[in-house]
Design an enzyme around this catalytic site. Sequence first.
Site, mmCIF file in Angstrom:
data_model
loop_
_atom_site.group_PDB
_atom_site.id
_atom_site.type_symbol
_atom_site.label_atom_id
_atom_site.label_comp_id
_atom_site.label_asym_id
_atom_site.label_seq_id
_atom_site.Cartn_x
_atom_site.Cartn_y
_atom_site.Cartn_z
ATOM 1 C CB SER A 212 14.181 3.701 31.176
ATOM 2 O OG SER A 212 13.069 4.502 31.330
ATOM 3 C CE LYS B 283 0.358 -17.120 22.550
ATOM 4 N NZ LYS B 283 1.389 -17.370 21.221
ATOM 5 C CG HIS C 230 1.457 2.941 24.992
ATOM 6 N ND1 HIS C 230 2.120 3.403 26.304
ATOM 7 C CD2 HIS C 230 2.626 3.674 24.079
ATOM 8 C CE1 HIS C 230 2.142 4.689 26.267
ATOM 9 N NE2 HIS C 230 2.861 4.230 24.906
ATOM 10 C CG ASN D 184 7.846 -15.707 25.404
ATOM 11 O OD1 ASN D 184 8.451 -15.034 24.477
ATOM 12 N ND2 ASN D 184 6.918 -16.402 25.008
ATOM 13 C CB ALA E 201 5.481 3.071 27.260
ATOM 14 C CG ASN F 286 3.971 0.540 36.175
ATOM 15 O OD1 ASN F 286 4.178 0.270 34.952
ATOM 16 N ND2 ASN F 286 3.312 1.811 36.441
ATOM 17 C CB SER G 17 9.786 3.145 28.692
ATOM 18 O OG SER G 17 8.204 3.557 29.192
ATOM 19 C CE1 TYR H 273 3.613 -11.473 23.000
ATOM 20 C CE2 TYR H 273 5.867 -12.277 24.624
ATOM 21 C CZ TYR H 273 4.368 -12.466 23.352
ATOM 22 O OH TYR H 273 4.383 -13.637 23.046
#
Length: 92
Positions: free
Chosen positions: A76, A4, A16, A39, A33, A30, A58, A19
Amino acid sequence: MEIKNTELRARAKVSHLTYLGNASVGAEANSGAGTITCNCDGFGKYRTEIGEGAFTGSNSFLVAVATIRKGTFAGSGSVITENVPGATGWAP
């Protein structure tokens, strides 16, 4: 994945369960996941900058207004609350 108000540059990869809100993602960056840009602080929304060729592992949380600079690796499970230095930087 949910995106968004975010700009994705050429060949940026978003996995996947990610957000990215109010962010700018550089070319060939990159996002692993489960990467989340945090934000909003309840009052305002802020932008997160992810530099060209940067890698976020991740389950990383990128708390705005932190900047992940060009070529940086964030491991990660990281919670990034401050700017991460360029190419040689690493954030546990």
